[in-house]
Design an enzyme around this catalytic site. Sequence first.
Site, PDB file in Angstrom:
ATOM      1  N   ARG A   1       0.839  -1.202   0.000  1.00  0.00           N
ATOM      2  CA  ARG A   1       0.000   0.000   0.000  1.00  0.00           C
ATOM      3  C   ARG A   1       0.872   1.250   0.000  1.00  0.00           C
ATOM      4  NH1 ARG A   1      -5.095  -2.133   1.500  1.00  0.00           N
ATOM      5  NH2 ARG A   1      -6.001  -0.244   0.691  1.00  0.00           N
TER       6      ARG A   1
ATOM      7  N   GLN B   1       0.215   2.607  -5.843  1.00  0.00           N
ATOM      8  CA  GLN B   1      -1.234   2.787  -5.740  1.00  0.00           C
ATOM      9  C   GLN B   1      -1.963   2.561  -7.048  1.00  0.00           C
ATOM     10  OE1 GLN B   1      -2.206   6.287  -3.257  1.00  0.00           O
ATOM     11  NE2 GLN B   1      -4.302   5.561  -3.490  1.00  0.00           N
TER      12      GLN B   1
ATOM     13  N   ASP C   1      -3.035  -0.904  -7.174  1.00  0.00           N
ATOM     14  CA  ASP C   1      -3.598  -1.413  -5.932  1.00  0.00           C
ATOM     15  C   ASP C   1      -5.096  -1.679  -6.098  1.00  0.00           C
ATOM     16  OD1 ASP C   1      -4.530  -1.821  -3.406  1.00  0.00           O
ATOM     17  OD2 ASP C   1      -3.725   0.030  -2.557  1.00  0.00           O
TER      18      ASP C   1
ATOM     19  N   SER D   1      -7.483  -1.062  -3.015  1.00  0.00           N
ATOM     20  CA  SER D   1      -7.953   0.323  -2.908  1.00  0.00           C
ATOM     21  C   SER D   1      -9.044   0.608  -3.919  1.00  0.00           C
ATOM     22  CB  SER D   1      -6.813   1.305  -3.165  1.00  0.00           C
ATOM     23  OG  SER D   1      -6.056   1.481  -2.022  1.00  0.00           O
TER      24      SER D   1
ATOM     25  N   TYR E   1      -1.946  -0.750   8.237  1.00  0.00           N
ATOM     26  CA  TYR E   1      -3.098  -1.559   8.605  1.00  0.00           C
ATOM     27  C   TYR E   1      -3.340  -1.458  10.101  1.00  0.00           C
ATOM     28  CZ  TYR E   1      -3.105  -3.559   4.007  1.00  0.00           C
ATOM     29  OH  TYR E   1      -3.184  -3.715   2.658  1.00  0.00           O
TER      30      TYR E   1
HETATM   31  N1  LIG Z   1      -5.717   8.989  -2.740  1.00  0.00           N
HETATM   32  C1  LIG Z   1      -5.691   7.878  -2.023  1.00  0.00           C
HETATM   33  O1  LIG Z   1      -6.491   6.980  -2.240  1.00  0.00           O
HETATM   34  C2  LIG Z   1      -4.725   7.721  -0.905  1.00  0.00           C
HETATM   35  C3  LIG Z   1      -5.026   6.884   0.166  1.00  0.00           C
HETATM   36  C4  LIG Z   1      -4.101   6.795   1.198  1.00  0.00           C
HETATM   37  C5  LIG Z   1      -2.897   7.487   1.120  1.00  0.00           C
HETATM   38  N2  LIG Z   1      -2.644   8.286   0.044  1.00  0.00           N
HETATM   39  C6  LIG Z   1      -1.393   8.995  -0.018  1.00  0.00           C
HETATM   40  O2  LIG Z   1      -1.608  10.330   0.394  1.00  0.00           O
HETATM   41  C7  LIG Z   1      -0.710  11.195  -0.301  1.00  0.00           C
HETATM   42  C8  LIG Z   1      -1.529  12.229  -0.991  1.00  0.00           C
HETATM   43  O3  LIG Z   1      -0.721  13.300  -1.386  1.00  0.00           O
HETATM   44  P1  LIG Z   1      -1.143  14.787  -1.131  1.00  0.00           P
HETATM   45  O4  LIG Z   1      -0.147  15.628  -1.828  1.00  0.00           O
HETATM   46  O5  LIG Z   1      -2.558  14.983  -1.437  1.00  0.00           O
HETATM   47  O6  LIG Z   1      -1.034  14.975   0.449  1.00  0.00           O
HETATM   48  P2  LIG Z   1       0.232  14.822   1.397  1.00  0.00           P
HETATM   49  O7  LIG Z   1       1.420  14.490   0.635  1.00  0.00           O
HETATM   50  O8  LIG Z   1      -0.207  13.967   2.509  1.00  0.00           O
HETATM   51  O9  LIG Z   1       0.441  16.292   1.908  1.00  0.00           O
HETATM   52  C9  LIG Z   1      -0.566  16.993   2.549  1.00  0.00           C
HETATM   53  C10 LIG Z   1       0.022  18.293   2.975  1.00  0.00           C
HETATM   54  O10 LIG Z   1      -1.038  19.139   3.367  1.00  0.00           O
HETATM   55  C11 LIG Z   1      -0.577  20.005   4.383  1.00  0.00           C
HETATM   56  N3  LIG Z   1      -1.697  20.357   5.230  1.00  0.00           N
HETATM   57  C12 LIG Z   1      -2.364  19.626   6.122  1.00  0.00           C
HETATM   58  N4  LIG Z   1      -3.339  20.322   6.697  1.00  0.00           N
HETATM   59  C13 LIG Z   1      -3.296  21.551   6.153  1.00  0.00           C
HETATM   60  C14 LIG Z   1      -4.055  22.742   6.354  1.00  0.00           C
HETATM   61  N5  LIG Z   1      -5.061  22.800   7.235  1.00  0.00           N
HETATM   62  N6  LIG Z   1      -3.740  23.827   5.629  1.00  0.00           N
HETATM   63  C15 LIG Z   1      -2.713  23.780   4.764  1.00  0.00           C
HETATM   64  N7  LIG Z   1      -1.974  22.697   4.537  1.00  0.00           N
HETATM   65  C16 LIG Z   1      -2.262  21.586   5.226  1.00  0.00           C
HETATM   66  C17 LIG Z   1       0.469  19.221   5.133  1.00  0.00           C
HETATM   67  O11 LIG Z   1       1.564  20.077   5.407  1.00  0.00           O
HETATM   68  P3  LIG Z   1       1.621  20.868   6.777  1.00  0.00           P
HETATM   69  O12 LIG Z   1       1.451  19.882   7.869  1.00  0.00           O
HETATM   70  O13 LIG Z   1       2.904  21.569   6.740  1.00  0.00           O
HETATM   71  O14 LIG Z   1       0.465  21.840   6.733  1.00  0.00           O
HETATM   72  C18 LIG Z   1       0.919  18.143   4.147  1.00  0.00           C
HETATM   73  O15 LIG Z   1       2.233  18.308   3.740  1.00  0.00           O
HETATM   74  C19 LIG Z   1       0.066  10.348  -1.242  1.00  0.00           C
HETATM   75  O16 LIG Z   1       1.255   9.996  -0.681  1.00  0.00           O
HETATM   76  C20 LIG Z   1      -0.833   9.139  -1.390  1.00  0.00           C
HETATM   77  O17 LIG Z   1      -0.149   7.987  -1.739  1.00  0.00           O
HETATM   78  C21 LIG Z   1      -3.549   8.451  -0.938  1.00  0.00           C
HETATM   79  N1  LIG Z   2      -0.136   4.565   0.107  1.00  0.00           N
HETATM   80  C1  LIG Z   2      -1.296   4.671  -0.420  1.00  0.00           C
HETATM   81  O1  LIG Z   2      -1.385   5.375  -1.351  1.00  0.00           O
HETATM   82  C2  LIG Z   2      -2.458   3.909   0.128  1.00  0.00           C
HETATM   83  C3  LIG Z   2      -3.453   3.449  -0.714  1.00  0.00           C
HETATM   84  C4  LIG Z   2      -4.557   2.797  -0.177  1.00  0.00           C
HETATM   85  C5  LIG Z   2      -4.616   2.594   1.193  1.00  0.00           C
HETATM   86  N2  LIG Z   2      -3.636   3.056   1.980  1.00  0.00           N
HETATM   87  C6  LIG Z   2      -3.655   2.874   3.398  1.00  0.00           C
HETATM   88  O2  LIG Z   2      -3.826   1.525   3.755  1.00  0.00           O
HETATM   89  C7  LIG Z   2      -4.506   1.416   4.958  1.00  0.00           C
HETATM   90  C8  LIG Z   2      -5.570   0.357   4.932  1.00  0.00           C
HETATM   91  O3  LIG Z   2      -6.644   0.728   4.123  1.00  0.00           O
HETATM   92  P1  LIG Z   2      -7.872  -0.276   3.900  1.00  0.00           P
HETATM   93  O4  LIG Z   2      -9.053   0.549   3.555  1.00  0.00           O
HETATM   94  O5  LIG Z   2      -7.519  -1.340   2.971  1.00  0.00           O
HETATM   95  O6  LIG Z   2      -8.068  -0.871   5.367  1.00  0.00           O
HETATM   96  P2  LIG Z   2      -8.800  -2.227   5.840  1.00  0.00           P
HETATM   97  O7  LIG Z   2      -9.776  -2.643   4.819  1.00  0.00           O
HETATM   98  O8  LIG Z   2      -7.764  -3.160   6.247  1.00  0.00           O
HETATM   99  O9  LIG Z   2      -9.584  -1.712   7.139  1.00  0.00           O
HETATM  100  C9  LIG Z   2     -10.611  -0.771   7.066  1.00  0.00           C
HETATM  101  C10 LIG Z   2     -10.561   0.120   8.246  1.00  0.00           C
HETATM  102  O10 LIG Z   2     -11.106  -0.511   9.414  1.00  0.00           O
HETATM  103  C11 LIG Z   2     -10.381  -0.108  10.554  1.00  0.00           C
HETATM  104  N3  LIG Z   2     -10.529  -1.061  11.659  1.00  0.00           N
HETATM  105  C12 LIG Z   2      -9.891  -2.229  11.879  1.00  0.00           C
HETATM  106  N4  LIG Z   2     -10.330  -2.811  13.024  1.00  0.00           N
HETATM  107  C13 LIG Z   2     -11.252  -1.974  13.550  1.00  0.00           C
HETATM  108  C14 LIG Z   2     -12.077  -2.005  14.725  1.00  0.00           C
HETATM  109  N5  LIG Z   2     -12.048  -2.996  15.580  1.00  0.00           N
HETATM  110  N6  LIG Z   2     -12.908  -0.990  14.929  1.00  0.00           N
HETATM  111  C15 LIG Z   2     -12.974   0.041  14.064  1.00  0.00           C
HETATM  112  N7  LIG Z   2     -12.239   0.129  12.940  1.00  0.00           N
HETATM  113  C16 LIG Z   2     -11.379  -0.895  12.685  1.00  0.00           C
HETATM  114  C17 LIG Z   2      -8.994   0.032  10.053  1.00  0.00           C
HETATM  115  O11 LIG Z   2      -8.275   0.897  10.856  1.00  0.00           O
HETATM  116  C18 LIG Z   2      -9.190   0.583   8.646  1.00  0.00           C
HETATM  117  O12 LIG Z   2      -9.216   1.994   8.685  1.00  0.00           O
HETATM  118  C19 LIG Z   2      -4.998   2.812   5.245  1.00  0.00           C
HETATM  119  O13 LIG Z   2      -4.113   3.422   6.125  1.00  0.00           O
HETATM  120  C20 LIG Z   2      -4.870   3.534   3.941  1.00  0.00           C
HETATM  121  O14 LIG Z   2      -4.668   4.909   4.080  1.00  0.00           O
HETATM  122  C21 LIG Z   2      -2.544   3.687   1.474  1.00  0.00           C
END
Ligand SMILES: NC(=O)c1ccc[n+]([C@@H]2O[C@H](COP(=O)([O-])OP(=O)(O)OC[C@H]3O[C@@H](n4cnc5c(N)ncnc54)[C@H](OP(=O)(O)O)[C@@H]3O)[C@@H](O)[C@H]2O)c1
Ligand SMILES: NC(=O)c1ccc[n+]([C@@H]2O[C@H](COP(=O)([O-])OP(=O)(O)OC[C@H]3O[C@@H](n4cnc5c(N)ncnc54)[C@H](O)[C@@H]3O)[C@@H](O)[C@H]2O)c1
Lengths: 377, 377, 98, 98, 457, 457
Positions: B122, B127, B130, B133, B228
């Site tokens: 993940r 992604q 993935d 997701s 996770y």
């Molecule tokens: N799209 C998906 O499905 C998904 C799921 C899970 C994870 N992700 C991951 O999340 C990331 C997404 O990238 P992104 O560029 O959107 O976000 P990011 O890289 O997480 O950056 C978000 C930025 O927003 C700033 N921020 C937070 N609150 C703020 C506020 N109130 N006002 C102004 N700035 C604020 C933070 O900096 P400061 O703290 O300095 O303010 C932070 O650097 C990727 O790494 C992706 O892989 C995506």
């Molecule tokens: N890097 C990326 O770009 C990327 C992409 C997709 C997901 N993710 C991350 O992967 C992680 C897992 O995502 P997912 O949706 O597949 O999770 P999942 O399907 O494994 O679980 C779903 C949610 O249920 C919650 N959960 C588990 N046990 C629980 C309980 N007893 N009570 C209440 N909530 C409970 C978990 O914390 C999770 O948020 C997340 O952190 C997500 O942000 C990252």
Amino acid sequence: MLIAVPSETHANEKRVALIPDSVKKLTKAGFDVHVQSGLGIRSGFTDEDYTAANASISTDRTALLGSGDIVLRVQKPTIEEVNQLKKGAIHVSYLDPYNENTLVDAMAERQISAISMEMIPRTTRAQKMDALSSQANLAGYVMVLLAVAKLDRILPMMMTPAGTLSPARVFVIGAGVAGLQAIATAKRLGARVEAFDTRPVVAEQVHSLGAKFVDIDLGEMSQTKDGYAVELTPEQLELQRLGMKDVISQSDIVITTAQLFGRPAPRIVTKDMVDVMQRGGVIVDMAVDSGGNVEGSVVDQTVDINGVSIIGVSNLPSEVSKHASQMYSANLFNLVSEFWDSKAKVFNLNLEDDILAGCVITHDGAIVNQTIKDLRN
Amino acid sequence: MLIAVPSETHANEKRVALIPDSVKKLTKAGFDVHVQSGLGIRSGFTDEDYTAANASISTDRTALLGSGDIVLRVQKPTIEEVNQLKKGAIHVSYLDPYNENTLVDAMAERQISAISMEMIPRTTRAQKMDALSSQANLAGYVMVLLAVAKLDRILPMMMTPAGTLSPARVFVIGAGVAGLQAIATAKRLGARVEAFDTRPVVAEQVHSLGAKFVDIDLGEMSQTKDGYAVELTPEQLELQRLGMKDVISQSDIVITTAQLFGRPAPRIVTKDMVDVMQRGGVIVDMAVDSGGNVEGSVVDQTVDINGVSIIGVSNLPSEVSKHASQMYSANLFNLVSEFWDSKAKVFNLNLEDDILAGCVITHDGAIVNQTIKDLRN
Amino acid sequence: MEVVFLTFILVLSVFLGFELISKVPATLHTPLMSGANAISGITLAGAFLSAGIGLENSQMAAYLGTVAVALATINVVGGYLVTDRMLAMFKSKKGGTK
Amino acid sequence: MEVVFLTFILVLSVFLGFELISKVPATLHTPLMSGANAISGITLAGAFLSAGIGLENSQMAAYLGTVAVALATINVVGGYLVTDRMLAMFKSKKGGTK
Amino acid sequence: MDIQLIANFSYILSAGLFIYGLKLLGSPATARRGNMFSAIGMLIAVVAGLTATGIVDFKLIILGMVVGALIGATAARMVAMTGMPELVALFNGSGGAASLLVGWGTLYSASGEPVSTFTAFTVILAILIGGMTFTGSLVAYGKLSEKISSAALVFAGQRFFNGLLLLALLASGVMLCLDPSPNSIWFWAVLGLSLLIGIMAVIPIGGADMPVVISLLNSYSGIAACAAGFAINNNILIVAGSLVGASGIILTNIMCKAMNRSLANVLFSGFGSVKQGKAIEGEVKPISVEDAYYILEAASNVCFVPGYGMAVAQAQHVVKELGEILQKNGAEVSYAIHPVAGRMPGHMNVLLAEADVPYEQLVEMDEINPRIENVDVAIVIGANDVVNPSAREDSNSPIYGMPIINVDQAQTVFVLKRSMASGFSGVDNPLFFNENTRMLFGDAKESISGVVSEFGS
Amino acid sequence: MDIQLIANFSYILSAGLFIYGLKLLGSPATARRGNMFSAIGMLIAVVAGLTATGIVDFKLIILGMVVGALIGATAARMVAMTGMPELVALFNGSGGAASLLVGWGTLYSASGEPVSTFTAFTVILAILIGGMTFTGSLVAYGKLSEKISSAALVFAGQRFFNGLLLLALLASGVMLCLDPSPNSIWFWAVLGLSLLIGIMAVIPIGGADMPVVISLLNSYSGIAACAAGFAINNNILIVAGSLVGASGIILTNIMCKAMNRSLANVLFSGFGSVKQGKAIEGEVKPISVEDAYYILEAASNVCFVPGYGMAVAQAQHVVKELGEILQKNGAEVSYAIHPVAGRMPGHMNVLLAEADVPYEQLVEMDEINPRIENVDVAIVIGANDVVNPSAREDSNSPIYGMPIINVDQAQTVFVLKRSMASGFSGVDNPLFFNENTRMLFGDAKESISGVVSEFGS
Ligand SMILES: NC(=O)c1ccc[n+]([C@@H]2O[C@H](COP(=O)([O-])OP(=O)(O)OC[C@H]3O[C@@H](n4cnc5c(N)ncnc54)[C@H](OP(=O)(O)O)[C@@H]3O)[C@@H](O)[C@H]2O)c1
Ligand SMILES: NC(=O)c1ccc[n+]([C@@H]2O[C@H](COP(=O)([O-])OP(=O)(O)OC[C@H]3O[C@@H](n4cnc5c(N)ncnc54)[C@H](O)[C@@H]3O)[C@@H](O)[C@H]2O)c1
Ligand SMILES: NC(=O)c1ccc[n+]([C@@H]2O[C@H](COP(=O)([O-])OP(=O)(O)OC[C@H]3O[C@@H](n4cnc5c(N)ncnc54)[C@H](OP(=O)(O)O)[C@@H]3O)[C@@H](O)[C@H]2O)c1
Ligand SMILES: NC(=O)c1ccc[n+]([C@@H]2O[C@H](COP(=O)([O-])OP(=O)(O)OC[C@H]3O[C@@H](n4cnc5c(N)ncnc54)[C@H](O)[C@@H]3O)[C@@H](O)[C@H]2O)c1
């Protein structure tokens, strides 16, 4: 004064005429309210709820019907039921007086004061009693959700790592109360919404919800003084069909809500339009009950024509029966309390009043409603 | 190099592994793509669509399976099908390697390079491949719409002449990808949304969608390095149940998405919580497949417990199969093209790469995945 | 004493100048500059003294003054006209798009 | 000539006064009024002349001047102090709620 | 360099400090610092003033200053927070009196010779304006502290009497100019009349309007100082005086706007009430975006009443933003939704939910009506039928009997619409002609955006 | 009243017109009227100037005026629209020259006696500033019209040489003050050095920065007129000159801000380029809301890049509003959505749809990247990982290989975040240190609201 509320007997009807909340208000205002046992069970209200609201529970339907000074219900009664009513009673329900001639005659004969909920005038003042509006509103919401549940794609746009999902296109034909709510609901879910109506004033209302109005030039158009649409000429209908075919071919969901009050619904979406729609598309026909806007729609069925599903649910508000009951019940309560003279403890059935003049069909053994009288001659 | 795509055989599976769009891209990149006849029919794609995208249509499933250098599918194969595969072929699908020991062994034996879509790391970089997701995202949307269709009231608030309809309350438990999308969808429809998750970082994400995070103090909490959730202690589970009972008793819709990767899902909503919910309430259990978060949920059924409906659909993305297929197919395409050396025309199965290290389970006759190897010992 | 008054006037005008030009939209930068530039041609009023000093009094001053008058007049006349042209164009452009 | 300068100064200060007070939030109306009021105690500087004229020169002027000094001083000292008190309160209120 | 020159340059410096101080006083964050700068400027000016030629005797000066400082400081320290406005009135009055006295003193020139006509003219101005300020401030003080009746005091023939006073003043002024002697009868006439005019000007104004009056008198005291400056030829008096005069006028104007009144209305409303009672029905009062801003800025309870026009204008997002700004500004904000507003049930709910207005801020008609009097400003955004008082009052109206949102009973109502056109039911709306209604014409979205930007600047 | 007094009051009137005219010039709706007022003021001043005592001979004046008017009018009429800036430079130069000559002329006092030291001092100022303005404007004209190379001209030892020039000027100036005769060698030295300094000051500045230079020189020409005013004791020159001087400086500053530069950077960038090349890596450049406004106000293509931070700040509604404002201001506006922005697929879509951003304005990464160079300002709102150039450049980065939105290739990048903290994947972001990046620190919603209000004022 005794208000009787019998259970609904239609298989599709989950709504109730009075919910416990309104019962409580009515008893407070001085009414006796008797309800049939099991009345609200399909909308989530138990007999206990009604008892708690000071209603008496009756298990004898015939006695109940015969006892009410005012009988409140959702669907129209059967002829037998009319004859079980107390003479001179006030009966409030949907009635379809344009078509139900024998029923209306039976009511007149029994000296019932029959109030038809469909006939409440669409004026600003009467809106709180206007069940057509309140129910159409919910119908608009339900239609979209039925379509969405059937659709094999999602409505909103999403730009994701696995590519961009384009927003679904929804086309709403007929932007009355139901159509507008359908537009709003589809917009909320993120669809691109377009709408069409024959009344040009509606364009602004459609824009006011953030949707696009499809402009099809039909020549001179108008609406009746009550704001209803007039019937189109065959040429106009043809023009409209051509203009819409284009839009339909690009739409994922088509929702039709065009009804002509008291008359069969116009046929708007024809077979050839269904054919141009892409596989997986969904059409919801709100007018399926009164003849259908869509060729091939069947009452209470979902038909599949070349991969396009046509949904024809006749009783749409019943799908959200709790809220539908709540609103219908509020309409009835507003109606009753508007004309209830709490001092004299009488129901003030004043036919001079423009609301009652519109919705009272029979009174004192005669048909008193001008529109229905005109229709009969 | 030949890519083979057999039809899905699961009854509930409407998705396809490759949609014509991706086929076109793959053939352009130099692959031969063979698909089984009728492959896409349940997602709205005909054999002609595939032919138009330069795929060859095969009617002989066994031959097809045996011919592919790469086999792409959605669901895991049966053991018989493994033995029909070409030796050394790459097989990409969901695999459930934590539980499917015999299947994995069979694949190792057949010298298949088995890629498990669940095991794609993940990480940000991965992604686009993935599928967990991409599919969970759609599942989140579907869950809300299933619940809404079942509910006897509408979601948004409405102040109307027939009274005010209060907004429905939706409670989302587990705010991972699916949970977040469920929150967003319910919010869109106008509900008051609350959410809970054991991972505290999620609170901010919940707020970022305009919903409320329910704070239940469970003491020390954490998440694994992949993000996770860790399994809760029995005491923590009890605390959580108490805190949530309150919220549930006021909710119209409860959606649970808590899954623990590779292990049975936690039982979060117990019988007594279902009991405090009001009549007409709806619960959707996303984890019904892996044991269920909700006591009493049954796979692929809607159970009624004291007027509360518990919906347990196992294959949620299949409900929007067209978009689900589009996204899954894009994930597969991104995976294949990421490691496809278009000059050398070889699939570069480099186990040093952290994505492949994560998702390749068997290779060259052995289990190569570290996690699975650890699990076996 | 005059110096005092003059300085007073200077200080007040500087404050005023600062207050007047606060947020000017980018489209107006050039016209504003040009309009202000035209005002700086006010030297003309000073040049009169020199140019009108009378050749008999100081030939040099008179000639210098004359050139100064000419130059300042260029600045004034040209400045206002060109500013007006710019603004006219600006107006019609806006009017056209609106 | 002095009149000219003085009028010039007057005109410039009036323009400045207009430019300075543009959008004052309602909470500042009273302090601003009071602060400006304190400035109008500048009459003090003029009253000196009268009060300091010397009893021998004009008794009446001197006494009038003395009263003027006293009154103007009240205006100045009281004005600034009371404004400051108001603003201090305002500040702490703001700080408290934030 | 001679000491006079230094003093004069000090004046320039202190003028700069006054200007800068006033500027800073206009913003909450810097106001206190601004007051400080201004005080430093004053200190410099006072010190410089002490070096003026012609001062031969410092005793009286010191006496005056000590007495004044003691009184001023004590008053400023002792006064209760609630008594501040009265105190400011008093201070203002003493400033005016000082200018008067300075003018008066000028007539006794050191040389003993009569002063020039120009000086006499400025002296008269100083006396007139200073005197008016003095007695006017005293009356204002009395009214504010309820020492005298705070009601507007009016009597028949008041205008005529005031006219006479002015004529008499003019005449005596001219006579005094011709013979500028402090002993002339005309001098006393000018003095007495000035004092009287100050009283007459303020008594017909009600106590509630006193803050505006004080602000205006404050402006006058600046002008008086300025006039005194001309009289004694002192440019710091002119600069500081005219600064105060000009900014005081502006401030007065702003305060009037925040009270949704015109200055004339404040000054002559007392007269007005005698003349024509309160029935000014039938007049549409448009308002500008800027004036709407001033009123909203000062409001502490604002209620939005959206209607179909908000939907047409798609103004929901800006409305939400204005709501947030008002909240930040300390106001309580609610959105009153009439059940039939818009063109479909729940129309307003859909839009406001889209704009993410919290459900908590939405109130129903039955909830807002009982407390509508507490609403400072009701902002009607493209609603018409649902706020039409004839539904309540006019039994001939086709919408008679429909409950409405009683915005006409709020303190002030803004109606945002594009024209005087009627709404869905085609009925005229008497709300638009109400005393407390202001029409903000134009597309609702543009109007609201305009107000939002005003808050920014 | 004597004619001198009338003339002087006319000056006051014309000063008022200048002030009012300048005020009106600041807003598009009134600018043309403002120019008119200012011109009327000038007319009055000129007429009044002709009545000055000491003018004995009108022939030369008329000659000068006719010639000047002809040249000025012709030039103003003939010039192509594209040639306006050059022309303004030339006009400005002639204004400077006129001040120089007036100063010079003053040395030949009518009486033939040497002038006072103070006058000599102001004369030197007039000559210096007037001369600099003159030659500087000429060089600017040459660069703009490409008559001379528009490149920044720098040579080794330039700073040293300029220092020498200044020293020499100072010395000659002092000498001239001591003996203020127009025939003195020092006079010629001052004159020559002034002209030379004007040239030296402008040649090291590149052609693209000329508008700023002209604006600055415009301010100088005002100061020159002011100095001349002191020299000949004329207050309209002082008022008008100092008005132009002060407002010119402000305008210059505004123009610099709109170019995202500091004035020092404009004036000395030429030197800079010799000294240290372009590698100023590793420096974080914060920007204020106000400066951000100036840049956005001048931008014609703006791209928003939202990320998770926009969601956290719930800034979508204000972002939409800023987008609308920018569009109204004439800019092209788009929203570039990275597929993984936010915390769930489609996170940004949900929010922007809520704020009702039209789908047409949403662009995908693959769509925006090829045309990102045309974007004047890319506004990164709480995004981090998805705009991290190390994904493109640094093969050791954990996110290496992920396609990003290449905002670093836009003309200017604003990054709105609260701190220098990293995003979801915890990787440092070199974008923040880029030459063309400005960090707007703070909650994204507050920052954007701030910019929106700036547009309002
Ligand atoms: N799209 C998906 O499905 C998904 C799921 C899970 C994870 N992700 C991951 O999340 C990331 C997404 O990238 P992104 O560029 O959107 O976000 P990011 O890289 O997480 O950056 C978000 C930025 O927003 C700033 N921020 C937070 N609150 C703020 C506020 N109130 N006002 C102004 N700035 C604020 C933070 O900096 P400061 O703290 O300095 O303010 C932070 O650097 C990727 O790494 C992706 O892989 C995506
Ligand atoms: N890097 C990326 O770009 C990327 C992409 C997709 C997901 N993710 C991350 O992967 C992680 C897992 O995502 P997912 O949706 O597949 O999770 P999942 O399907 O494994 O679980 C779903 C949610 O249920 C919650 N959960 C588990 N046990 C629980 C309980 N007893 N009570 C209440 N909530 C409970 C978990 O914390 C999770 O948020 C997340 O952190 C997500 O942000 C990252
Ligand atoms: N809720 C329902 O279900 C429903 C359904 C059908 C009908 N109705 C009826 O509709 C009415 C609703 O009342 P209402 O008060 O909401 O609306 P209304 O009475 O129709 O008035 C709307 C007002 O908005 C103004 N307006 C239109 N566009 C505007 C814009 N862009 N900017 C600013 N103002 C604009 C119009 O005035 P200008 O033209 O002067 O701008 C108009 O007077 C009731 O009579 C109700 O009975 C309701
Ligand atoms: N006064 C009030 O407060 C009030 C309350 C409710 C409704 N109304 C008005 O009553 C009117 C009727 O509302 P309704 O929803 O019951 O209407 P309806 O159900 O009779 O018709 C639905 C819509 O279909 C349209 N239609 C008819 N034929 C069509 C065709 N061939 N093609 C396309 N569209 C066609 C109609 O114009 C109408 O908009 C509306 O004007 C509504 O605004 C007023």
